[in-house]
Design an enzyme around this catalytic site. Structure first.
Site, mmCIF file in Angstrom:
data_model
loop_
_atom_site.group_PDB
_atom_site.id
_atom_site.type_symbol
_atom_site.label_atom_id
_atom_site.label_comp_id
_atom_site.label_asym_id
_atom_site.label_seq_id
_atom_site.Cartn_x
_atom_site.Cartn_y
_atom_site.Cartn_z
ATOM 1 N N GLU A 1 -1.704 -9.125 3.300
ATOM 2 C CA GLU A 1 -1.545 -9.649 4.674
ATOM 3 C C GLU A 1 -2.882 -9.943 5.350
ATOM 4 O O GLU A 1 -2.931 -10.700 6.317
ATOM 5 C CB GLU A 1 -0.713 -8.688 5.526
ATOM 6 N N HIS B 1 -3.726 -5.084 0.283
ATOM 7 C CA HIS B 1 -3.099 -5.643 1.494
ATOM 8 C C HIS B 1 -3.195 -7.169 1.494
ATOM 9 O O HIS B 1 -4.162 -7.713 2.030
ATOM 10 C CB HIS B 1 -3.815 -5.113 2.738
ATOM 11 N N CYS C 1 0.837 -1.204 0.000
ATOM 12 C CA CYS C 1 0.000 0.000 0.000
ATOM 13 C C CYS C 1 0.874 1.258 0.000
ATOM 14 O O CYS C 1 1.497 1.546 -1.006
ATOM 15 C CB CYS C 1 -1.000 -0.048 1.154
HETATM 16 N N1 GLN Z 1 -2.052 6.612 2.709
HETATM 17 C C1 GLN Z 1 -2.139 5.849 1.530
HETATM 18 C C2 GLN Z 1 -3.485 5.979 0.838
HETATM 19 O O1 GLN Z 1 -4.432 6.387 1.422
HETATM 20 C C3 GLN Z 1 -1.812 4.389 1.794
HETATM 21 C C4 GLN Z 1 -2.787 3.716 2.701
HETATM 22 C C5 GLN Z 1 -2.268 2.435 3.307
HETATM 23 O O2 GLN Z 1 -1.062 2.181 3.320
HETATM 24 N N2 GLN Z 1 -3.164 1.634 3.851
HETATM 25 O O3 GLN Z 1 -3.610 5.655 -0.311
#
Ligand code: GLN
Length: 534
Positions: free
Chosen positions: A511, A509, A382
């Protein structure tokens, strides 16, 4: 069989591992062939933990249907492999929200709205909700917080009423407490447990089963003493000692018959043996795995719980490669060009962690540069993926001010930008791109191979910003490829540099969906790449 309800409360202190006990009991009942679900009721007032700083409450877990939830739901899924939903995570905030919405609609026809019965009725409705949508034999409900907290009282009242209404064969109370060891006296002390049970009894709840967390083994005499003072059968006083891995807990509970006691008390005949073959295999591998693989976790939260699912996913994959994964947290806030080589030396691989906001960003970008130029296997998740993209734009494409508009809204090279669908959003809570979305993998990419040459996958998301497609052509020309995209919105979901050993970033994600028995293919492939020297 009518659905049966098991309530798990905790006393004496927080952090006793109620989530692990709930997940372990769920696992054992599932292993005996029962249809189960596990849900968490949290007494805090936030609607969900999505707006909470991880320092407050650890990682925010995301369900496939897009609910931001407590991290315990991650344990439930990793143990049982059963997906949870938005109905499995409820807070006081959500309870009040629905009651207040109904009040505003005029549904209560002029009644005075009170904690009892309106709030408690709503809690009861939500406890029963899962089984009204799907057939379950057992619904395990973990009540967050510790007995004695003011805010958990409506939950205790609700489970007291439910036990009374459903009867002892359909509702059961398990209370988890702590038995401290006083080193100076050389003794284990049961008084806090007795006091905690008395408090629970004061709310009209008699525990059927006690699980005692302890760092030292309790002898029979102590168990008898606890049973005697707390009106609980001796066989229903279970101990949960510290174990080398949380995944050993179900077996420890099985050995002491936690599941059998619950079944017996609810008058369910135990026919099937617990089918735990693959679970034993996993643990055996884990015990046998002696060689260590060192993985750096580059992030800004110096708190274990903030990256819980990543740590567990790495451990799952490590186990299946017969390795012990040793993670080294590296605070990206203090990472700079002068110390990056020293900090990352001896690391077989690096995970660049998810996150929000400015703090620690440059350290993540420096990490991405170092691992790219030194060909160290790197997994960006992310925000971590976004930092890989920014680094590539700055150092390979030559856009020195490249950035995400989350960090620098004025950047002239917004290689990461707010998603179109996010531009009109003003509310913070629950409004990100959340939950499962489709992703089409590019045939022959590294990632496609890692997923076993599958073309279509689904993964969970939690973000507002996204790769800016205007730059895609340039990235691809210079060697950073899109390896997966969302077919309906054409969003880049995965980037990779195929010429490197393993340099992959995912906007989603992975994970959140690695489980003990089904480790995630990307984590599996990442660990495999980290072992290239051995
Ligand atoms: N802050 C980033 C976004 O909003 C990544 C979010 C995250 O890592 N969950 O896209």
């Amino acid at each position: 069989m009518d659905t049966k309800y098991i309530f798990i409360t905790g006393g004496v202190t927080s952090s006793l591992g109620k989530g692990i006990i709930s997940a372990s009991l769920g696992k054992l009942l599932q292993a005996r062939g029962y249809r189960i679900t596990i849900q968490k009721f949290d007494p805090y007032i936030n609607i969900d933990p999505g707006t909470l700083n991880p320092y407050e409450h650890g990682e925010c877990y995301v369900t496939a249907d897009g609910m931001e939830t407590d991290l315990d739901l991650g344990h439930y899924e990793r143990f049982t492999g059963i997906e949870t939903t938005r109905d499995n995570s409820v807070t006081t905030g959500r309870i009040y929200q629905s009651v207040i919405e109904r009040e505003r609609r005029g549904d209560y026809l002029g009644k005075t709205i009170q904690v009892v019965p309106h709030i408690t009725d709503e809690i009861k409705r939500r406890i029963l909700l899962n089984a009204s949508k799907q057939p379950f034999d057992f619904v395990i409900t973990e009540i967050g917080g510790t007995i004695g907290d003011i805010e958990s009282q409506p939950f205790l009242e609700a489970i007291r009423q439910l036990r009374w209404e459903l009867g002892s064969t359909r509702a059961l109370n398990i209370h988890l407490t702590y038995v401290p060891y006083l080193a100076a006296a050389g003794e284990l002390k049961t008084k806090p447990t007795q006091t905690s049970v008395k408090q629970l009894q004061g709310f009209g709840i008699q525990p059927d089963v006690l699980v005692l967390r302890t760092e030292h083994e309790l002898n029979d005499e102590l168990r008898k003493k606890v049973a005697h003072f707390c009106n609980v059968d001796v066989e229903a006083v279970i101990q949960s000692q510290d174990l080398p891995s949380i995944y050993e807990v179900p077996l420890n509970m099985l050995k002491q018959g936690l599941d059998v006691i619950c079944l017996k008390k609810m008058k369910v005949e135990t026919i099937a043996e617990a089918e735990l073959g693959s679970w034993y295999d996993f643990l055996e591998r884990r015990r046998q795995a002696k060689d260590v693989v060192n993985i750096a976790l580059v992030g800004k939260y110096d708190l274990q719980d903030a990256y819980k699912s990543i740590l567990e996913s790495l451990a799952h994959a490590g186990t299946y490669h017969n390795r012990k994964v040793k993670t080294h947290f590296i605070n990206s806030e203090f990472l700079n060009r002068d110390n990056v080589a020293e900090q990352l030396q001896d690391m077989a691989g690096v995970v660049i962690c998810p996150g929000f906001g400015q703090r620690g960003i440059e350290g993540k970008i420096i990490t991405a540069e170092y691992t790219r130029t030194h060909d160290i296997p790197t997994f960006g998740i992310c925000l971590g993926m976004q930092m890989m993209v920014i680094e590539f734009a700055r150092n390979v494409l030559g856009y020195t001010d490249a950035n995400s508009t989350e960090i620098d809204p004025e950047t002239t090279h917004n290689v990461i930008d707010l998603m179109e669908t996010q531009k009109t959003i003003t509310q913070m809570g629950g409004t990100m791109r959340l939950g499962t979305y489709d992703c089409t993998l590019i045939t022959k990419s590294r990632t496609w191979k890692a997923y076993g040459e599958k073309q279509h996958i689904k993964e969970r998301h939690r973000h507002r910003y996204e790769f800016n497609n205007l730059y895609l052509g340039e990235f691809e020309q210079h060697g950073m490829r899109c390896a997966g995209f969302n077919p309906s919105a054409n969003l880049v979901e995965i980037v990779e540099i195929p010429t490197l050993r393993w340099y992959i970033g995912t906007q989603f994600h992975p994970e959140y969906s690695s489980t003990v028995l089904q480790p995630h293919p990307l984590f599996m492939d990442f660990i495999k790449a980290c072992l290239w020297k051995s």
